[in-house]
Scaffold this motif. Structure first.
Motif, short mmCIF file in Angstrom:
data_model
loop_
_atom_site.label_atom_id
_atom_site.label_comp_id
_atom_site.label_asym_id
_atom_site.label_seq_id
_atom_site.Cartn_x
_atom_site.Cartn_y
_atom_site.Cartn_z
N UNK A 1 0.83 -1.20 0.00
CA UNK A 1 0.00 0.00 0.00
C UNK A 1 0.86 1.25 0.00
N UNK A 2 1.88 1.24 0.88
CA UNK A 2 2.75 2.42 0.97
C UNK A 2 3.48 2.66 -0.35
N UNK A 3 3.96 1.60 -0.97
CA UNK A 3 4.68 1.76 -2.24
C UNK A 3 3.80 2.33 -3.33
N UNK A 4 2.61 1.74 -3.48
CA UNK A 4 1.73 2.20 -4.57
C UNK A 4 1.22 3.61 -4.28
N UNK A 5 0.90 3.90 -3.01
CA UNK A 5 0.39 5.24 -2.66
C UNK A 5 1.38 6.33 -3.01
N UNK B 1 3.55 6.27 -5.42
CA UNK B 1 4.15 6.07 -6.74
C UNK B 1 3.94 7.23 -7.69
N UNK B 2 3.08 8.20 -7.36
CA UNK B 2 2.92 9.30 -8.29
C UNK B 2 1.67 10.11 -8.00
N UNK B 3 1.20 10.85 -9.03
CA UNK B 3 -0.04 11.63 -8.90
C UNK B 3 -1.20 10.66 -8.72
N UNK B 4 -2.35 11.20 -8.25
CA UNK B 4 -3.43 10.28 -7.88
C UNK B 4 -3.93 9.48 -9.08
N UNK B 5 -3.91 10.08 -10.28
CA UNK B 5 -4.37 9.31 -11.44
C UNK B 5 -3.44 8.14 -11.73
N UNK B 6 -2.14 8.38 -11.55
CA UNK B 6 -1.17 7.30 -11.78
C UNK B 6 -1.37 6.20 -10.74
N UNK B 7 -1.66 6.61 -9.51
CA UNK B 7 -1.89 5.63 -8.45
C UNK B 7 -3.08 4.75 -8.82
N UNK B 8 -4.18 5.37 -9.26
CA UNK B 8 -5.39 4.61 -9.61
C UNK B 8 -5.10 3.64 -10.74
N UNK B 9 -4.39 4.10 -11.76
CA UNK B 9 -4.11 3.23 -12.91
C UNK B 9 -3.22 2.06 -12.49
N UNK B 10 -2.19 2.38 -11.69
CA UNK B 10 -1.29 1.32 -11.24
C UNK B 10 -2.04 0.32 -10.37
N UNK B 11 -2.89 0.85 -9.49
CA UNK B 11 -3.65 -0.02 -8.58
C UNK B 11 -4.51 -0.99 -9.38
#
Ligand SMILES: NCC(=O)CCC(=O)O
Ligand SMILES: [Zn+2]
Ligand SMILES: [Zn+2]
Length: 334
Positions: free
Chosen positions: A287-291, A293-303
């Motif tokens: 969770x910490x790594x993905x959170x 990882x970037x701007x919120x849109x990038x986080x959503x896409x990566x998630x």
């Protein structure tokens, strides 16, 4: 001169040139609300709300603060939660007495959660580490080794107490050998075996990715580590034996934890036991790594990519601190 040539039988791109076709090419990877379980941290002080420093947007709540948050999430589709109790003023002792005392926050909250959120499926993590003075997941002998028989007996008592208080799933995370059989027998002894499921943390590895969670729970061992009961990260064969043992002892559902670095274990376990729903725990370090990882849109896409790959690997349900974000993404895509 070589000829530029398209070989008709080798064209794959004809099958995924449209978004709808691409979805058809990803069978069994949809993320619906029932594929998500939300872990929640429940404090002893009913009116408290505390930020978790190491996990952005994650809070620890007292029950009075938690219920409105959950009501909002249930309206957005939330189907199930996994509850972790935290004690701050109640004393910790060698046997984890407050894991199942009347003052335990989980025991107190379960009847209210059942009454106020009747559609929500309630799972309880079962472990001793949040309640023991030594911080280990089982009980210790005088020399400091795990006391196997005493641990299993105590874990089964705690699981039974949560079941009697209203838990619909008990999820032992302690990794003590034989606790599944002991818990199943305890449920049978009070005729709850057909109303309470047993979700085994069957393949839980001794991972470095639990750090933020242990800060949150204040549940690190005072001395030593958990390598004598959690599995070594490279041990695929032990994971297979642990899953087989837990199925034989009566587990309804299996789990692989952590998630992302262990997708081979997810596939192995699903192939080994295709008839048992399989959970995967996307842990606090993930969770910490993905959170971050970037701007919120990038986080959503990566998630979404990570969750899709977890489903592809064979996970039926993903336990994730991102559940609120996932629910809002699912509803936005409808
Ligand atoms: N028994 C539950 C955990 O150990 C959770 C770990 C994490 O989220 O890092
Ligand atoms: Zn533990
Ligand atoms: Zn744990």
């Amino acid at each position: 001169m070589s000829q530029l040539y398209v070989s008709a039988e080798h064209v794959l791109q004809g099958g995924y040139h449209h978004a709808t076709l691409r979805r058809l090419q990803e069978p069994n990877t949809t993320i619906e609300p029932h594929n998500i379980m939300y872990p929640v941290f429940l404090l002893e002080d009913d009116n408290a709300k505390q930020e978790v420093a190491s996990m952005p947007n994650v809070y620890r709540y007292g029950i009075n603060e938690l219920i409105p948050v959950l009501k909002d999430l249930v309206a957005k589709g939330l189907k199930s939660i996994l509850i972790f109790g935290i004690i701050e003023t109640l004393p910790k002792d060698p046997t984890g007495s407050h894991a199942d005392s009347a003052q335990n926050p989980v025991i107190r909250a379960l009847p209210r959660l059942r009454a106020e959120l009747p559609s929500l499926l309630l799972a309880c993590d079962v472990c001793l580490c949040p309640y023991t003075s030594h911080g280990h997941c089982g009980l210790l002998t005088d020399s400091g080794a795990i006391d196997h028989a005493a641990s299993v007996k105590r874990i089964a008592e705690v699981a039974l107490a949560y079941a009697l208080a209203g838990a619909q799933i008990v999820a032992p995370s302690d990794m003590m050998d034989n606790r599944i059989k002991a818990i199943k027998e305890a449920l049978v002894s009070v005729k709850l075996q057909n109303q309470v499921s047993l979700l085994s943390y069957s393949c839980k590895f001794a991972s470095s990715m639990y750090g933020p969670f242990r800060d949150t729970m204040k549940s690190s061992p005072m001395s030593g580590d958990r390598k004598c009961y959690q599995l070594p990260p490279g041990a695929a064969a032990l994971a297979a034996r642990a899953a087989a043992r837990d199925v034989a002892e009566g587990a309804d559902f299996l789990m692989v934890k952590p998630g992302l670095p262990y997708l081979d274990i997810v596939r192995q376990t699903k192939d080994q036991f295709p008839n048992h729903p399989l959970f995967i725990y996307q842990v606090s370090g993930e969770y910490a790594m993905i959170s971050r990882s970037g701007e919120s849109e990038d986080v959503s896409t990566m998630l979404m990519e990570v969750l899709t790959c977890m489903r592809r690997a064979g996970a039926d349900c993903i336990i994730t601190y991102f559940a609120p974000l996932v629910l809002s993404m699912i509803s936005a895509n409808k």
